[in-house]
Design an enzyme around this catalytic site. Structure first.
Site, mmCIF file in Angstrom:
data_model
loop_
_atom_site.group_PDB
_atom_site.id
_atom_site.type_symbol
_atom_site.label_atom_id
_atom_site.label_comp_id
_atom_site.label_asym_id
_atom_site.label_seq_id
_atom_site.Cartn_x
_atom_site.Cartn_y
_atom_site.Cartn_z
ATOM 1 N N GLU A 119 -2.386 1.422 0.973
ATOM 2 C CA GLU A 119 -0.920 0.944 1.168
ATOM 3 C C GLU A 119 -1.086 -0.537 0.604
ATOM 4 O O GLU A 119 -0.148 -0.819 0.193
ATOM 5 C CB GLU A 119 -0.282 1.623 2.160
ATOM 6 C CG GLU A 119 0.446 3.029 1.813
ATOM 7 C CD GLU A 119 1.052 3.559 2.977
ATOM 8 O OE1 GLU A 119 1.078 5.165 3.070
ATOM 9 O OE2 GLU A 119 0.703 2.914 4.450
ATOM 10 N N HIS A 145 7.170 6.245 1.334
ATOM 11 C CA HIS A 145 7.453 6.792 2.251
ATOM 12 C C HIS A 145 8.798 7.868 2.173
ATOM 13 O O HIS A 145 8.834 9.232 3.106
ATOM 14 C CB HIS A 145 8.106 6.272 3.446
ATOM 15 C CG HIS A 145 6.438 5.960 3.727
ATOM 16 N ND1 HIS A 145 5.829 4.591 3.041
ATOM 17 C CD2 HIS A 145 5.480 6.331 4.355
ATOM 18 C CE1 HIS A 145 5.117 3.332 3.441
ATOM 19 N NE2 HIS A 145 4.833 4.703 4.332
#
Length: 217
Positions: free
Chosen positions: A138, A171
């Site tokens: 990420e 997410h």
């Protein structure tokens, strides 16, 4: 030369996409009696391989922007700001949670976090994804590639907003402010030290702390 400059960002993004979808392919060919195990261990393999590939790509990086062309802070400062950044991320998360719960009426618990904790409680090895591999990937995607790309186009604020919102949306959780605030902290750490290792350290330590605090409370 222009083509070469684009090689690393595209390779990192493609690696991220493949790492996300490879477990689905593994699941599709796995026996029905082992579907859950195939998804869990397939994800561990996929994310671990993805993180390692990104680390190699970073060593051969062709990314060129104001951040990558700047001199990195010494490793002592990188580690120090990684530790400080962990506390900053927790503080940002706390403030964001208060705003979401008091002003927006959202529950304080994150469905994404709870699902991950449930998975780890049943399959402890899954911790390696949440604590290490996912944060590494990420940070390379949302900070080094996306934030770095927009940094010279929109400035630090615009780049932080864009990369942090994308970080939050990926997410798939209703707590957009919560994840965005963390993204802002990680972006600040990257700018502060000009080294992607800094937000990686903070991200890894934060995720690991959250998991351990919830599992052993």
């Amino acid at each position: 030369m222009k083509k070469r400059i684009k090689e690393t960002p595209i390779s990192i993004l493609l690696t991220y996409i493949v790492a996300q979808f490879l477990p689905v392919l593994i699941l599709a060919i796995a026996p029905k009696t082992y579907q859950t195990e195939a998804l869990i261990y397939g994800s561990i393999f996929s994310f671990t391989a993805g993180a390692l590939v990104m680390l190699v790509l970073n060593r051969k990086s062709t990314i060129r922007n104001s951040l990558t062309l700047s001199t990195s802070a010494p490793w002592k400062e990188v580690v120090m700001w990684g530790l400080i950044g962990t506390l900053m991320a927790f503080a940002a998360q706390f403030i964001a949670t208060l705003i979401e719960s008091q002003l927006l009426g959202l529950t304080m618990e994150s469905a994404n976090t709870q699902n991950l904790l449930l998975t780890i409680s049943k399959y402890p090895y899954y911790l390696i994804i949440v604590s290490i591999m996912a944060p590494i990937m990420e940070e390379f995607v949302f900070r080094k590639v996306i934030f770095g790309f927009f940094y010279d186009l929109t400035g630090v604020v615009g780049a932080a907003v864009i990369s942090s919102l994308l970080f939050a949306f990926i997410h798939a959780d209703s707590h957009i402010l919560l994840y965005s605030s963390m993204g802002f902290v990680f972006s600040y750490l990257y700018v502060k030290t000009k080294n992607i290792a800094t937000p990686i350290i903070a991200h890894v330590l934060m995720n690991t702390s959250v998991v351990l605090l919830n599992l052993f409370q």
